[in-house]
Design a protein around this motif. Structure first.
Motif, PDB file in Angstrom:
ATOM      1  N   MET A   1       0.064  13.697  22.227  1.00  0.00           N
ATOM      2  CA  MET A   1      -0.371  12.332  21.958  1.00  0.00           C
ATOM      3  C   MET A   1      -1.124  12.303  20.627  1.00  0.00           C
ATOM      4  SD  MET A   1      -0.436   9.281  23.334  1.00  0.00           S
ATOM      5  CE  MET A   1      -1.103   7.779  22.663  1.00  0.00           C
ATOM      6  N   VAL A   2      -0.830  11.304  19.805  1.00  0.00           N
ATOM      7  CA  VAL A   2      -1.459  11.201  18.499  1.00  0.00           C
ATOM      8  C   VAL A   2      -2.049   9.801  18.328  1.00  0.00           C
ATOM      9  CG1 VAL A   2      -1.156  11.426  16.003  1.00  0.00           C
ATOM     10  CG2 VAL A   2       0.237  12.811  17.556  1.00  0.00           C
ATOM     11  N   PHE A   3      -3.327   9.747  17.966  1.00  0.00           N
ATOM     12  CA  PHE A   3      -3.952   8.484  17.616  1.00  0.00           C
ATOM     13  C   PHE A   3      -4.026   8.389  16.100  1.00  0.00           C
ATOM     14  CE2 PHE A   3      -5.440   8.870  21.974  1.00  0.00           C
ATOM     15  CZ  PHE A   3      -5.332   7.561  22.433  1.00  0.00           C
ATOM     16  N   ALA A   4      -3.984   7.173  15.595  1.00  0.00           N
ATOM     17  CA  ALA A   4      -4.113   6.928  14.159  1.00  0.00           C
ATOM     18  C   ALA A   4      -5.120   5.812  13.951  1.00  0.00           C
ATOM     19  CB  ALA A   4      -2.773   6.546  13.547  1.00  0.00           C
ATOM     20  N   SER A   5      -5.994   5.998  12.979  1.00  0.00           N
ATOM     21  CA  SER A   5      -6.969   4.971  12.645  1.00  0.00           C
ATOM     22  C   SER A   5      -6.810   4.594  11.181  1.00  0.00           C
ATOM     23  CB  SER A   5      -8.391   5.480  12.910  1.00  0.00           C
ATOM     24  OG  SER A   5      -9.339   4.465  12.661  1.00  0.00           O
ATOM     25  N   THR A   6      -6.879   3.307  10.884  1.00  0.00           N
ATOM     26  CA  THR A   6      -6.683   2.842   9.516  1.00  0.00           C
ATOM     27  C   THR A   6      -7.987   2.975   8.729  1.00  0.00           C
ATOM     28  OG1 THR A   6      -7.142   0.556  10.205  1.00  0.00           O
ATOM     29  CG2 THR A   6      -4.849   1.260  10.162  1.00  0.00           C
ATOM     30  N   LEU A   7      -7.982   3.842   7.726  1.00  0.00           N
ATOM     31  CA  LEU A   7      -9.149   4.044   6.864  1.00  0.00           C
ATOM     32  C   LEU A   7      -9.186   3.036   5.720  1.00  0.00           C
ATOM     33  CD1 LEU A   7      -9.217   7.949   6.668  1.00  0.00           C
ATOM     34  CD2 LEU A   7     -10.438   6.435   8.245  1.00  0.00           C
ATOM     35  N   THR A   8      -8.074   2.368   5.499  1.00  0.00           N
ATOM     36  CA  THR A   8      -7.990   1.228   4.581  1.00  0.00           C
ATOM     37  C   THR A   8      -7.091   0.205   5.261  1.00  0.00           C
ATOM     38  OG1 THR A   8      -5.989   1.982   3.440  1.00  0.00           O
ATOM     39  CG2 THR A   8      -8.108   2.757   2.571  1.00  0.00           C
ATOM     40  N   LYS A   9      -6.940  -0.946   4.676  1.00  0.00           N
ATOM     41  CA  LYS A   9      -5.926  -1.867   5.194  1.00  0.00           C
ATOM     42  C   LYS A   9      -4.550  -1.260   4.956  1.00  0.00           C
ATOM     43  CE  LYS A   9      -5.891  -4.791   1.016  1.00  0.00           C
ATOM     44  NZ  LYS A   9      -6.964  -4.125   0.252  1.00  0.00           N
ATOM     45  N   VAL A  10      -3.577  -1.582   5.812  1.00  0.00           N
ATOM     46  CA  VAL A  10      -2.264  -0.927   5.778  1.00  0.00           C
ATOM     47  C   VAL A  10      -1.167  -1.991   5.844  1.00  0.00           C
ATOM     48  CG1 VAL A  10      -0.708   0.680   6.964  1.00  0.00           C
ATOM     49  CG2 VAL A  10      -3.161   1.154   6.884  1.00  0.00           C
ATOM     50  N   HIS A  11      -0.134  -1.807   5.026  1.00  0.00           N
ATOM     51  CA  HIS A  11       0.977  -2.771   4.988  1.00  0.00           C
ATOM     52  C   HIS A  11       2.301  -2.089   5.336  1.00  0.00           C
ATOM     53  CE1 HIS A  11       3.469  -6.161   3.727  1.00  0.00           C
ATOM     54  NE2 HIS A  11       4.204  -5.295   3.041  1.00  0.00           N
ATOM     55  N   PRO A  12       2.627  -1.960   6.645  1.00  0.00           N
ATOM     56  CA  PRO A  12       3.968  -1.503   7.020  1.00  0.00           C
ATOM     57  C   PRO A  12       4.918  -2.696   6.969  1.00  0.00           C
ATOM     58  CG  PRO A  12       2.626  -1.802   8.983  1.00  0.00           C
ATOM     59  CD  PRO A  12       1.763  -2.173   7.810  1.00  0.00           C
ATOM     60  N   GLY A  13       5.559  -2.884   5.843  1.00  0.00           N
ATOM     61  CA  GLY A  13       6.266  -4.130   5.573  1.00  0.00           C
ATOM     62  C   GLY A  13       7.538  -4.343   6.367  1.00  0.00           C
ATOM     63  N   ALA A  14       7.798  -5.635   6.638  1.00  0.00           N
ATOM     64  CA  ALA A  14       9.043  -6.036   7.288  1.00  0.00           C
ATOM     65  C   ALA A  14      10.092  -6.435   6.258  1.00  0.00           C
ATOM     66  CB  ALA A  14       8.784  -7.203   8.240  1.00  0.00           C
ATOM     67  N   GLY A  15       9.716  -6.517   4.980  1.00  0.00           N
ATOM     68  CA  GLY A  15      10.679  -6.831   3.920  1.00  0.00           C
ATOM     69  C   GLY A  15      10.574  -8.258   3.426  1.00  0.00           C
ATOM     70  N   ARG A  16      10.836  -9.224   4.325  1.00  0.00           N
ATOM     71  CA  ARG A  16      10.789 -10.619   3.918  1.00  0.00           C
ATOM     72  C   ARG A  16      10.561 -11.493   5.134  1.00  0.00           C
ATOM     73  NH1 ARG A  16      16.640 -11.738   1.521  1.00  0.00           N
ATOM     74  NH2 ARG A  16      16.005  -9.916   0.289  1.00  0.00           N
ATOM     75  N   SER A  17      10.220 -12.756   4.858  1.00  0.00           N
ATOM     76  CA  SER A  17       9.937 -13.687   5.942  1.00  0.00           C
ATOM     77  C   SER A  17      10.226 -15.099   5.474  1.00  0.00           C
ATOM     78  CB  SER A  17       8.470 -13.571   6.380  1.00  0.00           C
ATOM     79  OG  SER A  17       8.121 -14.626   7.252  1.00  0.00           O
ATOM     80  N   PRO A  18      10.690 -15.983   6.381  1.00  0.00           N
ATOM     81  CA  PRO A  18      10.902 -17.378   5.995  1.00  0.00           C
ATOM     82  C   PRO A  18       9.621 -18.191   5.997  1.00  0.00           C
ATOM     83  CG  PRO A  18      11.533 -17.045   8.282  1.00  0.00           C
ATOM     84  CD  PRO A  18      11.188 -15.694   7.730  1.00  0.00           C
ATOM     85  N   GLY A  19       8.511 -17.611   6.446  1.00  0.00           N
ATOM     86  CA  GLY A  19       7.247 -18.342   6.569  1.00  0.00           C
ATOM     87  C   GLY A  19       6.438 -18.329   5.294  1.00  0.00           C
ATOM     88  N   VAL A  20       5.147 -18.703   5.441  1.00  0.00           N
ATOM     89  CA  VAL A  20       4.265 -18.801   4.278  1.00  0.00           C
ATOM     90  C   VAL A  20       3.878 -17.432   3.744  1.00  0.00           C
ATOM     91  CG1 VAL A  20       3.352 -21.044   4.934  1.00  0.00           C
ATOM     92  CG2 VAL A  20       2.247 -18.973   5.786  1.00  0.00           C
ATOM     93  N   VAL A  21       3.969 -16.395   4.577  1.00  0.00           N
ATOM     94  CA  VAL A  21       3.682 -15.024   4.129  1.00  0.00           C
ATOM     95  C   VAL A  21       4.978 -14.408   3.621  1.00  0.00           C
ATOM     96  CG1 VAL A  21       2.905 -12.734   4.813  1.00  0.00           C
ATOM     97  CG2 VAL A  21       1.765 -14.767   5.742  1.00  0.00           C
ATOM     98  N   ASP A  22       5.009 -14.066   2.336  1.00  0.00           N
ATOM     99  CA  ASP A  22       6.229 -13.529   1.738  1.00  0.00           C
ATOM    100  C   ASP A  22       6.548 -12.119   2.225  1.00  0.00           C
ATOM    101  OD1 ASP A  22       6.765 -15.693  -0.431  1.00  0.00           O
ATOM    102  OD2 ASP A  22       4.650 -15.195  -0.654  1.00  0.00           O
ATOM    103  N   LEU A  23       5.483 -11.282   2.368  1.00  0.00           N
ATOM    104  CA  LEU A  23       5.673  -9.892   2.769  1.00  0.00           C
ATOM    105  C   LEU A  23       4.853  -9.617   4.031  1.00  0.00           C
ATOM    106  CD1 LEU A  23       5.482  -8.160  -0.736  1.00  0.00           C
ATOM    107  CD2 LEU A  23       7.529  -8.741   0.585  1.00  0.00           C
ATOM    108  N   PRO A  24       5.409  -9.921   5.198  1.00  0.00           N
ATOM    109  CA  PRO A  24       4.682  -9.710   6.451  1.00  0.00           C
ATOM    110  C   PRO A  24       4.745  -8.257   6.894  1.00  0.00           C
ATOM    111  CG  PRO A  24       6.849 -10.576   6.933  1.00  0.00           C
ATOM    112  CD  PRO A  24       6.739 -10.507   5.427  1.00  0.00           C
ATOM    113  N   VAL A  25       3.863  -7.890   7.815  1.00  0.00           N
ATOM    114  CA  VAL A  25       3.980  -6.579   8.443  1.00  0.00           C
ATOM    115  C   VAL A  25       5.074  -6.653   9.504  1.00  0.00           C
ATOM    116  CG1 VAL A  25       1.571  -5.968   8.010  1.00  0.00           C
ATOM    117  CG2 VAL A  25       2.182  -7.106  10.144  1.00  0.00           C
ATOM    118  N   VAL A  26       5.601  -5.508   9.865  1.00  0.00           N
ATOM    119  CA  VAL A  26       6.698  -5.469  10.823  1.00  0.00           C
ATOM    120  C   VAL A  26       6.174  -5.774  12.225  1.00  0.00           C
ATOM    121  CG1 VAL A  26       6.485  -2.962  11.176  1.00  0.00           C
ATOM    122  CG2 VAL A  26       8.672  -4.105  11.625  1.00  0.00           C
ATOM    123  N   ARG A  27       6.964  -6.514  13.000  1.00  0.00           N
ATOM    124  CA  ARG A  27       6.611  -6.889  14.368  1.00  0.00           C
ATOM    125  C   ARG A  27       7.775  -6.580  15.298  1.00  0.00           C
ATOM    126  NH1 ARG A  27       4.056 -10.521  11.048  1.00  0.00           N
ATOM    127  NH2 ARG A  27       2.048 -11.415  11.701  1.00  0.00           N
TER     128      ARG A  27
END
Length: 343
Positions: A1-27
């Motif tokens: 088992m591995v835990f991960a903690s974000t030491l900075t903000k992190v952007h695992p991008g989804a590529g594109r989005s039709p919404g107001v956010v151009d580069l959303p994180v992946v969901r």
């Protein structure tokens, strides 16, 4: 088992989005954001390739040369080869990393760690999968984190909010009689919750998780874990994402270049995520000549060569994407009343 903690903000991008956010994180299809296992594995492979002197230049590209030295053979055995013509799956598989606790500002408590039944159930499934893969059996008794979460889930109703107090005595305001009582409202932005208190006298040792981030060390977990009702989880998780509008300047006019204004999403600082690294049962060509290697070798490299830190999310140049990894091993539960694991 591995835990991960974000030491900075992190952007695992989804590529594109039709919404107001151009580069959303992946969901995922349920709308829960996460860090893809492929990003973690790719970053591990590249970072270790540099540390172990496995990088060679081929056709003006820096790639991992599996035959460069013995460590490179082990690396390609564990995480897979990449040179053209090489074939074979990796010896280990890395899952996606899903949120477990997400820090949120609260007027009443300063900071709370947001979670939900869905996130806790997913964590338990990962713990059981890791236990099964590595020991060929599961341990769901109360002395394990999996058993602890299983018992906790039985106490949670879908439409209610809860504050989890670990290792607190009744003199600290969380006696046994508080189990079904409210201790006041908790405001998260525009959402107002009336959480009930669940006091827990003992828990598995969480010191290894606590050591992953200075926020956990400074504030601890007890009295700050807020379990959201199912109908509020997605909205709150999305509201906690940091949204940053970025620009590219026209160097001559000193103005925003045409079309160069966009908005990105980031997973916030201090988020705790969980995933697993397990053996696939497969050995490629490089495993045959690499000697005895496996999860122990990978764990050693992550801790000693990388200092347990890794850049994911493709935003290293703007000072983000840094996470810290911690391998979690089950330990006996803390003695009731001593507060271990609850701080």
């Amino acid at each position: 088992m591995v835990f991960a903690s974000t030491l900075t903000k992190v952007h695992p991008g989804a590529g594109r989005s039709p919404g107001v956010v151009d580069l959303p994180v992946v969901r995922d299809p349920l709308g829960i954001w996460y860090i893809p296992g492929s990003e973690v594995k790719g970053s591990l492979k590249t970072s270790l390739g540099h540390k172990l002197d496995c990088i060679s230049n081929r056709n003006n590209q820096n790639i991992i040369d599996c035959g460069k030295n013995d460590n490179c053979k082990k690396l390609c055995c564990l995480l897979g080869p990449e040179l053209e013509g090489d074939k074979g799956a990796s010896k280990v598989s890395i899952s996606d990393f899903y949120p477990v606790l997400v820090p949120a500002p609260s007027a009443e408590k300063g900071v709370v760690y947001v979670t939900g039944k869905l996130l806790l159930a997913r964590l338990k499934a990962l713990l059981d999968a890791a236990e099964t893969a590595n020991t060929r059996g599961t341990r769901n008794d109360s002395n394990t984190l999996s058993g602890f979460i299983e018992n906790l889930l039985k106490s949670l109703e879908d439409d209610k909010a809860y504050i989890i107090n670990i290792g607190r005595s009744s003199s600290e305001g969380t006696g046994a009689g508080d189990n079904n009582s409210s201790k006041g409202d908790v405001h998260l932005g525009t959402i107002t919750l009336k959480p009930s208190i669940i006091p827990i006298e003992s828990s598995p040792d969480l010191s290894a998780i606590k050591g992953l981030h200075p926020l956990y060390q400074a504030l601890g977990f007890s009295g700050r874990i807020l379990v959201l009702p199912n109908n509020a989880l997605k909205a709150v998780l999305n509201s906690l994402l940091e949204k940053r509008t970025r620009i590219r300047l026209d160097r001559v006019r000193k103005t925003v270049a045409p079309g160069a204004l966009w908005t990105e999403e980031y997973i916030p600082w201090g988020t705790l995520l969980a995933g697993i690294i397990v053996g696939t049962g497969y050995e490629n060509t490089y495993c045959k000549n690499s000697g005895d290697t496996g999860l122990v070798t990978l764990k050693k490299w992550i801790e000693e060569e990388l200092g347990s830190s890794l850049v994911v999310g493709g935003k290293e140049t703007v000072g983000s994407g840094l996470i810290k990894l911690g391998f979690y091993e089950e330990k006996p539960a803390a003695t009731p009343g001593n507060g271990n694991g609850g701080s």
